[in-house]
Scaffold this motif. Structure first.
Motif, PDB file in Angstrom:
ATOM      1  N   GLN A 156      25.531  34.176  75.568  1.00 41.96           N
ATOM      2  CA  GLN A 156      26.124  33.093  74.084  1.00 41.96           C
ATOM      3  C   GLN A 156      26.866  34.148  73.908  1.00 41.96           C
ATOM      4  N   ASP A 157      27.892  32.944  72.912  1.00 46.58           N
ATOM      5  CA  ASP A 157      29.539  33.436  72.584  1.00 46.58           C
ATOM      6  C   ASP A 157      29.622  32.957  71.565  1.00 46.58           C
ATOM      7  N   LYS A 158      29.788  33.976  70.370  1.00 51.28           N
ATOM      8  CA  LYS A 158      30.351  33.996  68.916  1.00 51.28           C
ATOM      9  C   LYS A 158      31.863  34.319  69.002  1.00 51.28           C
ATOM     10  N   ASP A 159      32.581  33.426  68.230  1.00 50.41           N
ATOM     11  CA  ASP A 159      33.817  33.269  67.619  1.00 50.41           C
ATOM     12  C   ASP A 159      33.685  33.123  66.155  1.00 50.41           C
ATOM     13  N   SER A 160      35.216  34.123  65.574  1.00 48.96           N
ATOM     14  CA  SER A 160      35.220  33.582  64.448  1.00 48.96           C
ATOM     15  C   SER A 160      36.910  34.271  64.129  1.00 48.96           C
ATOM     16  N   LEU A 161      36.979  33.666  62.435  1.00 52.32           N
ATOM     17  CA  LEU A 161      37.899  33.645  62.581  1.00 52.32           C
ATOM     18  C   LEU A 161      38.613  34.092  60.650  1.00 52.32           C
ATOM     19  N   THR A 162      38.485  34.757  59.976  1.00 53.74           N
ATOM     20  CA  THR A 162      38.961  34.913  59.061  1.00 53.74           C
ATOM     21  C   THR A 162      39.914  34.922  58.171  1.00 53.74           C
ATOM     22  N   ASN A 163      40.706  34.762  57.436  1.00 54.61           N
ATOM     23  CA  ASN A 163      41.529  34.509  56.247  1.00 54.61           C
ATOM     24  C   ASN A 163      42.760  33.701  57.463  1.00 54.61           C
ATOM     25  N   ASN A 164      42.090  32.698  58.548  1.00 51.60           N
ATOM     26  CA  ASN A 164      43.474  32.799  59.588  1.00 51.60           C
ATOM     27  C   ASN A 164      44.923  31.299  58.682  1.00 51.60           C
ATOM     28  N   VAL A 165      45.585  31.253  59.230  1.00 46.57           N
ATOM     29  CA  VAL A 165      47.327  30.700  58.547  1.00 46.57           C
ATOM     30  C   VAL A 165      47.646  29.415  59.145  1.00 46.57           C
ATOM     31  N   ALA A 166      48.059  29.009  59.038  1.00 44.91           N
ATOM     32  CA  ALA A 166      49.034  28.285  60.201  1.00 44.91           C
ATOM     33  C   ALA A 166      49.949  27.468  58.578  1.00 44.91           C
ATOM     34  N   SER A 167      51.111  27.715  58.940  1.00 42.98           N
ATOM     35  CA  SER A 167      52.008  26.629  57.580  1.00 42.98           C
ATOM     36  C   SER A 167      53.628  26.897  57.730  1.00 42.98           C
ATOM     37  N   PHE A 168      53.860  26.121  56.680  1.00 44.81           N
ATOM     38  CA  PHE A 168      55.580  25.946  56.254  1.00 44.81           C
ATOM     39  C   PHE A 168      55.611  26.416  55.403  1.00 44.81           C
ATOM     40  N   VAL A 169      56.412  27.622  54.451  1.00 45.07           N
ATOM     41  CA  VAL A 169      56.608  27.702  53.228  1.00 45.07           C
ATOM     42  C   VAL A 169      57.767  28.659  53.406  1.00 45.07           C
ATOM     43  N   SER A 170      58.509  28.181  52.063  1.00 40.17           N
ATOM     44  CA  SER A 170      59.836  28.845  51.408  1.00 40.17           C
ATOM     45  C   SER A 170      59.992  30.307  51.467  1.00 40.17           C
ATOM     46  N   LEU A 171      60.830  30.954  52.080  1.00 36.81           N
ATOM     47  CA  LEU A 171      60.845  32.308  51.577  1.00 36.81           C
ATOM     48  C   LEU A 171      61.546  32.714  50.443  1.00 36.81           C
ATOM     49  N   ASN A 172      60.531  33.509  49.853  1.00 39.26           N
ATOM     50  CA  ASN A 172      60.758  33.618  48.141  1.00 39.26           C
ATOM     51  C   ASN A 172      60.680  35.089  47.995  1.00 39.26           C
ATOM     52  N   ALA A 175      42.967  29.356  55.155  1.00 42.96           N
ATOM     53  CA  ALA A 175      41.534  28.259  55.161  1.00 42.96           C
ATOM     54  C   ALA A 175      40.413  29.154  55.249  1.00 42.96           C
ATOM     55  N   PRO A 176      39.394  29.149  54.609  1.00 45.58           N
ATOM     56  CA  PRO A 176      37.978  29.483  54.718  1.00 45.58           C
ATOM     57  C   PRO A 176      37.886  30.320  55.853  1.00 45.58           C
ATOM     58  N   ALA A 177      36.967  31.577  55.711  1.00 42.69           N
ATOM     59  CA  ALA A 177      36.583  31.997  57.300  1.00 42.69           C
ATOM     60  C   ALA A 177      35.458  30.911  57.744  1.00 42.69           C
ATOM     61  N   THR A 178      35.286  31.166  58.926  1.00 41.60           N
ATOM     62  CA  THR A 178      34.751  29.909  59.663  1.00 41.60           C
ATOM     63  C   THR A 178      34.297  30.730  61.630  1.00 41.60           C
ATOM     64  N   SER A 179      32.775  30.753  61.571  1.00 42.82           N
ATOM     65  CA  SER A 179      32.364  31.071  63.430  1.00 42.82           C
ATOM     66  C   SER A 179      31.533  30.276  64.040  1.00 42.82           C
ATOM     67  N   LYS A 180      31.588  30.315  64.929  1.00 41.58           N
ATOM     68  CA  LYS A 180      31.171  29.027  66.025  1.00 41.58           C
ATOM     69  C   LYS A 180      30.104  29.600  66.831  1.00 41.58           C
ATOM     70  N   THR A 181      29.167  29.669  67.428  1.00 41.97           N
ATOM     71  CA  THR A 181      27.508  29.810  68.164  1.00 41.97           C
ATOM     72  C   THR A 181      27.626  29.483  69.584  1.00 41.97           C
TER      73      THR A 181
END
Length: 637
Positions: A200-216, A252-258
């Motif tokens: 059994q394998d469980k994986d989760s991501l919390t507060n993951n981000v993949a994005s372009f934005v301006s430096l500010n 992104a919203p937290a997500t998980s998979k088992t």
């Protein structure tokens, strides 16, 4: 460069309007700056600041270097002293694992091993970021031009817009229980083996981000203009603004998979006594293996394009083999045949500047022959031949080189604005999306679209490229437009005319495009045939030394590097010759070897990989290493 390969736009009127206004702001002190430096800059770039009537201004790269100058670190020629690129990856994780086993050693025919396994990894930081100039028109013009006269203590300033940032903190656990048994039916003749494993394998991501934005770093900073575009000294590594910039990202919203799976294997081994061989070993096996599913890095802005997760890969494998010793022990002859049936075979693609995994159904099969012949104490020869085949089952995926896949009413949209994206979200410059046109025309050519935007006081954001929207129709792309992927057609009253492609349109369809049938295509990176031939001779020298020259030749047939069998993804056959000469002392305490790999110095393509559309869909090719000549020294203690 791929990152600024955008359609040409007539921005002359906008620049001619903006420059006097900006000059006034600098002169009045509302924007910190040096009017003298501005005047010098305007004189240096007259075509930009005072273009001839009817001509388009040239976007300058400050301090241009004719012919370029080699970067002392990378060796790549730079054509601007202010061009800056920074690519950094950092990771922090903690792992714990443990395993317990119990094995028997009975005198009887049955013995077994059983045990349990546990592993966990907590990833606090999985940080990847790229800052670069020239990512869009704003960076080219504002960063390289305005940055040249903002206060900087005498240092040249360079714009740092945009920044790509990816972070995937999360945790993973894997636990398993297993048992493997051996039953000797007839000693030295027939043996059965079997095993089973639950995992059994469980994986989760919390507060993951993949994005372009301006430096500010804020409107109060003298190095930022209107809280949008920030400027740093050319020698700065952008660290000062990174922390502030991260506040602009939406996780992104937290997500998980088992995933829970049961694997097993069954093997029969037979060792008959035959008159025509010195020894023979025959085996046959059937097994079920698996690879757990997991999560894709889906940002808050790529929902509907990238699947949030992928399924576990399961493999049913059958293998039969024959190992023989012949000719008084001088010849080893091995034959193997195999068949693999994959359910949810995992393969990767690239979109929105990140990798993601998909599933397909596939079958593979093949055979292998291996011969090792040592006719006397001096000579040794080896020969290995393989023959393989494969076929993808009833599966679909988006071909990023042709996301319309021949659909008559499909429109391929190349997003030309930083900040564009479906549902007002995507901030990936240069990304693409697919639209269904129920009218048979593109949004750029539809008066109803122009009228709907005009009612809002806006121009039609869609533009037909030079050559017209239908210029690629003969190649399976019905219509093409530049524009953006943010338009809400329903809100404009155009919902009956256009909609973004989604899974509801067909198998494999998504915002990225229409799914293309893969049935019958080859599994990628699997050559049909390989040949490996080797020979060596052992010279015995006075004093017990041995000198062994050796030659190895390898040939591999071509294969497809992607699942689509497109001609551009075909990798041709290639070969390689390697030579070596080794001297070993009498008691084998030390040795010295001279070797040469790729003696023919070929630079064959050994693999290809398609980049994301946000990088211009360029293809990375992996070349054979050049000829390498070297010396290896070794000793045994």
């Amino acid at each position: 460069a791929s990152y600024n390969d955008q359609p040409e736009e007539d921005i002359g009127s906008a620049i001619n309007t903006a420059i006097p206004a900006f000059e006034t702001l600098v002169g009045s002190g509302l924007i910190p700056g040096d009017a003298g430096r501005l005047a010098s800059l305007m004189a240096a770039y007259p075509q930009t600041f005072n273009p001839a009537p009817g001509s388009a201004p040239l976007l300058p790269w400050s301090n241009p270097i004719p012919g370029g100058i080699a970067n002392t670190t990378t060796g790549v020629a730079n054509f601007s002293s202010l061009a800056q690129f920074r690519d950094r990856e950092s990771n922090e994780s903690h792992e714990n694992s443990g395993e317990v086993r119990f094995s028997t050693s009975f005198d009887g025919p049955l013995n077994f091993t059983m045990g349990a396994f546990y592993w966990e990894r907590n990833t606090n930081i999985a940080d990847y970021r790229v800052t670069f100039t020239g990512g869009d028109y704003a960076a080219l013009f504002l960063g390289q031009t305005i940055g040249a006269f903002l206060p900087s203590g005498g240092q040249a300033l360079v714009g740092q817009d945009p920044m790509y940032y990816q972070n995937a903190p999360g945790n993973s656990t894997s636990e398993a229980a297993f048992m493997d048994a051996t039953y000797v039916v007839i000693p030295d003749l027939l043996t059965f083996k079997a095993g089973v494993r639950w995992g059994q394998d469980k994986d989760s991501l919390t507060n993951n981000v993949a994005s372009f934005v301006s430096l500010n770093s804020g409107a109060t900073s003298s190095s930022c203009l209107l809280s949008a575009f920030c400027f740093l000294p050319a020698s700065n590594n952008a660290a000062a603004t990174i922390a502030a910039a991260q506040g602009n990202y939406v996780p992104a919203p937290a997500t998980s998979k088992t995933t829970s799976l049961v694997d097993y294997r069954a093997v029969v081994e037979y060792t008959p006594k035959l008159d025509f061989t010195d020894s023979t070993f025959i085996y046959a096996s059937w097994s079920r293996g698996s690879k757990p599913g997991n999560l894709n890095l889906v940002s808050a802005t790529t929902v509907g394009a990238i699947p949030p997760s992928f399924k576990p890969e399961e493999l049913d494998a059958a293998e039969i083999g024959l190992k023989n010793t012949l000719l008084d022990g001088t010849l080893q002859a091995n034959l193997t045949g195999w068949y693999y049936d994959y359910k949810n075979f995992q393969f990767t693609s690239t979109a929105f500047s990140t990798l993601f995994t998909q599933n397909l159904q596939a079958k593979m099969w093949g055979g292998e022959a291996e011969l090792i012949w040592q006719p006397d104490e001096h000579w040794q020869f080896n020969l290995q031949l393989t023959d393989s085949g494969s076929a993808i089952g009833n599966s679909f995926a988006v071909d990023f080189r042709n996301p319309i896949a021949g659909h008559a009413n499909g429109v391929y949209i190349k997003d030309d604005a930083l900040g564009g994206g479906q549902n007002g979200g995507s901030d990936f410059p240069g990304n693409s999306c697919a639209i269904v046109s129920n009218t048979g025309v593109s949004p750029a050519d539809d008066p109803a679209v122009s009228a709907a935007f005009a009612a809002l006081g806006q121009a039609n954001p869609f533009k037909a490229p030079p050559g017209g929207a239908a210029q690629l129709a003969a190649h399976g792309v019905a219509l093409v437009n530049y524009g953006n992927c943010t338009t809400n057609f329903a809100a404009l009253g155009l919902g009956n005319s256009y909609h973004y492609v989604s899974a509801a349109d067909g198998k494999g369809d998504s915002l990225l495009g229409f799914g293309k049938s893969l049935k019958g295509n080859d599994v990628p990176r699997l050559p049909e045939n390989t040949v490996n031939i080797g020979a060596q001779y052992t010279w015995e020298i006075d004093g017990g030394y041995t000198l062994v020259p050796r030659a190895d030749y390898f040939w591999q047939s071509g294969f497809n590097s992607s699942v689509f069998d497109d001609a551009v993804d075909q990798v041709s056959s290639w070969d390689q010759l390697n030579l070596s000469l080794q001297l070993t002392n009498a008691d084998q305490g030390w040795f010295a070897k001279v070797f040469a790999t790729n003696v023919m110095d070929s630079r064959n393509i050994q693999g290809k990989e398609l980049a994301s559309d946000t990088s211009g869909l360029y293809t990375t090719v992996f070349l054979e290493d050049p000829r390498i000549v070297g010396v290896t020294l070794g000793a045994h203690f």
